[in-house]
Write an enzyme that holds these catalytic residues in place. Structure first.
Site, PDB file in Angstrom:
ATOM      1  CE  LYS A  12      -8.324 -14.602  -0.977  1.00  0.00           C
ATOM      2  NZ  LYS A  12      -8.888 -13.919  -1.813  1.00  0.00           N
ATOM      3  CG  ASP A 138      -7.485 -11.957   1.852  1.00  0.00           C
ATOM      4  OD1 ASP A 138      -8.130 -11.999   2.452  1.00  0.00           O
ATOM      5  OD2 ASP A 138      -7.242 -11.902   0.244  1.00  0.00           O
TER       6      ASP A 138
HETATM    7  O1  C5P Z   1      -5.788  -5.865   4.248  1.00  0.00           O
HETATM    8  P1  C5P Z   1      -5.391  -5.382   3.005  1.00  0.00           P
HETATM    9  O2  C5P Z   1      -4.268  -4.691   3.110  1.00  0.00           O
HETATM   10  O3  C5P Z   1      -5.302  -6.802   2.232  1.00  0.00           O
HETATM   11  O4  C5P Z   1      -6.850  -4.749   2.725  1.00  0.00           O
HETATM   12  C1  C5P Z   1      -6.458  -3.533   1.224  1.00  0.00           C
HETATM   13  C2  C5P Z   1      -7.264  -3.033   1.635  1.00  0.00           C
HETATM   14  O5  C5P Z   1      -9.027  -2.926   1.390  1.00  0.00           O
HETATM   15  C3  C5P Z   1      -8.065  -2.481   2.404  1.00  0.00           C
HETATM   16  O6  C5P Z   1      -6.632  -1.228   3.028  1.00  0.00           O
HETATM   17  C4  C5P Z   1      -9.373  -1.373   2.554  1.00  0.00           C
HETATM   18  O7  C5P Z   1      -8.918  -0.487   1.440  1.00  0.00           O
HETATM   19  C5  C5P Z   1      -9.466  -2.672   1.829  1.00  0.00           C
HETATM   20  N1  C5P Z   1     -10.575  -3.852   2.500  1.00  0.00           N
HETATM   21  C6  C5P Z   1     -11.945  -3.763   3.396  1.00  0.00           C
HETATM   22  N2  C5P Z   1     -12.549  -4.757   4.038  1.00  0.00           N
HETATM   23  C7  C5P Z   1     -11.413  -5.876   4.124  1.00  0.00           C
HETATM   24  C8  C5P Z   1     -10.502  -6.056   3.183  1.00  0.00           C
HETATM   25  C9  C5P Z   1      -9.743  -5.002   2.794  1.00  0.00           C
HETATM   26  O8  C5P Z   1     -12.014  -2.789   2.509  1.00  0.00           O
HETATM   27  N3  C5P Z   1     -12.160  -6.484   4.888  1.00  0.00           N
END
Ligand code: C5P
Length: 289
Positions: A12, A138
């Protein structure tokens, strides 16, 4: 129960990406127009009677254990559907890692889609997307695909008109950017330049590629450290001088993408960029979903 299935896991890009604020749960509230590329990994999923989740990724910097997002997705799927199975995942990676292209999330989404087809679960896509949210912010987008507005932490999705047909050149510099580090950095940026999301939404409704390109923007570009910012800007400038309508960083980087309305200049730009950046890809938006 046994079976094998190979599913494509599509990358993406974020046409716009804005951060609206920090939430009580530590995540950030985002607003982003996202679209799916034809650039993809392939995920082969094998299901047998038995126990255990096994991953073969074939790349040094991609984990081959339960830290792998595809393995986490398989685990979340078995728990939600209350099944016990032996699952083998074999990943053929093409999407650059640590790039903001959702490579890991795409592999997780493809795993969910394959397991849903191979087992007796037969869940609707929305429920698969809901399982995906347990694995990463995502993953729900990657389960649904197409062009969507993402809100919440990325899992609240609404469908948008497709991006007009175009070529996309993706350039991943040698360095990667840490997603949590950049999310933390954005909190202390005083007045970041925000993308004009409404302009992109209007442009999509009108099917106007040039207007989409004019309104690309990613708030995280203002949260990069100075040397990183310098390199990202240099890649963007080079791509526009090679005929791109516009270029922007995707996600929290470090990949940059550029939109082209003609094939010849996109091919030349990709050939030129590849001499300096090995991980350069010429692809298209995936408008048929
Ligand atoms: O959801 P994911 O594991 O991909 O996110 C990785 C890190 O990115 C989270 O632990 C957080 O620190 C940050 N994040 C965030 N806000 C989001 C998505 C991700 O702060 N909307």
């Amino acid at each position: 129960m046994s079976g094998d299935l190979t599913v494509s896991a599509f990358a993406k890009i974020n046409l716009t990406l804005d951060v609206l604020g920090l939430r009580g749960d530590g995540y950030h509230e985002i607003s982003s127009v996202m679209t799916t590329l034809q650039l993809h990994d392939s995920v082969r999923v094998s299901v047998r009677e038995g126990d255990g989740i096994f991953v073969a990724a074939g790349l040094r910097h991609v984990p081959s254990d339960m830290r792998n997002t595809a393995a986490k997705a398989a685990d979340a799927f078995l728990r939600r559907t209350n099944q016990r199975l032996r699952i083998e995942l074999s990943l053929r990676k093409r999407i650059p890692v640590g790039a903001g292209l959702a490579g890991g999330s795409a592999d997780a989404a493809a795993t969910l889609i394959a397991l849903n087809a191979l087992t007796r679960a037969k869940l609707p896509r929305d429920e698969l997307a809901d399982i995906g949210a347990e694995v990463g912010s995502d993953v729900p987008f990657c389960v649904l695909g197409g062009t969507r507005l993402a809100r919440g932490r990325g899992e609240v999705l609404s469908a948008l008109p497709s991006v007009p047909n175009c070529r996309v050149v993706v350039v991943k510099p040698a360095f990667s950017v840490s997603t949590p580090v950049l999310f933390q950095a954005i909190d202390s940026v005083e007045a970041p330049r925000r993308p004009d999301e409404n302009a992109v939404l209007d442009a999509l409704r009108c099917g106007d590629l040039r207007a989409v390109a004019d309104a690309l923007g990613n708030v995280f570009e203002d949260a990069l450290t100075e040397p990183t910012r310098h390199e990202i800007d240099a890649i963007k400038t080079r791509l526009t001088s090679l005929g791109a309508l516009a270029a922007s960083m995707t996600g929290t980087g470090s990949a940059v993408f550029a939109l082209f309305d003609d094939e010849l200049s996109s091919r030349r730009a990709a050939d030129t960029m590849r001499r300096r950046y090995r991980e350069t890809f010429l692809t298209r938006v995936r408008s048929d979903v």
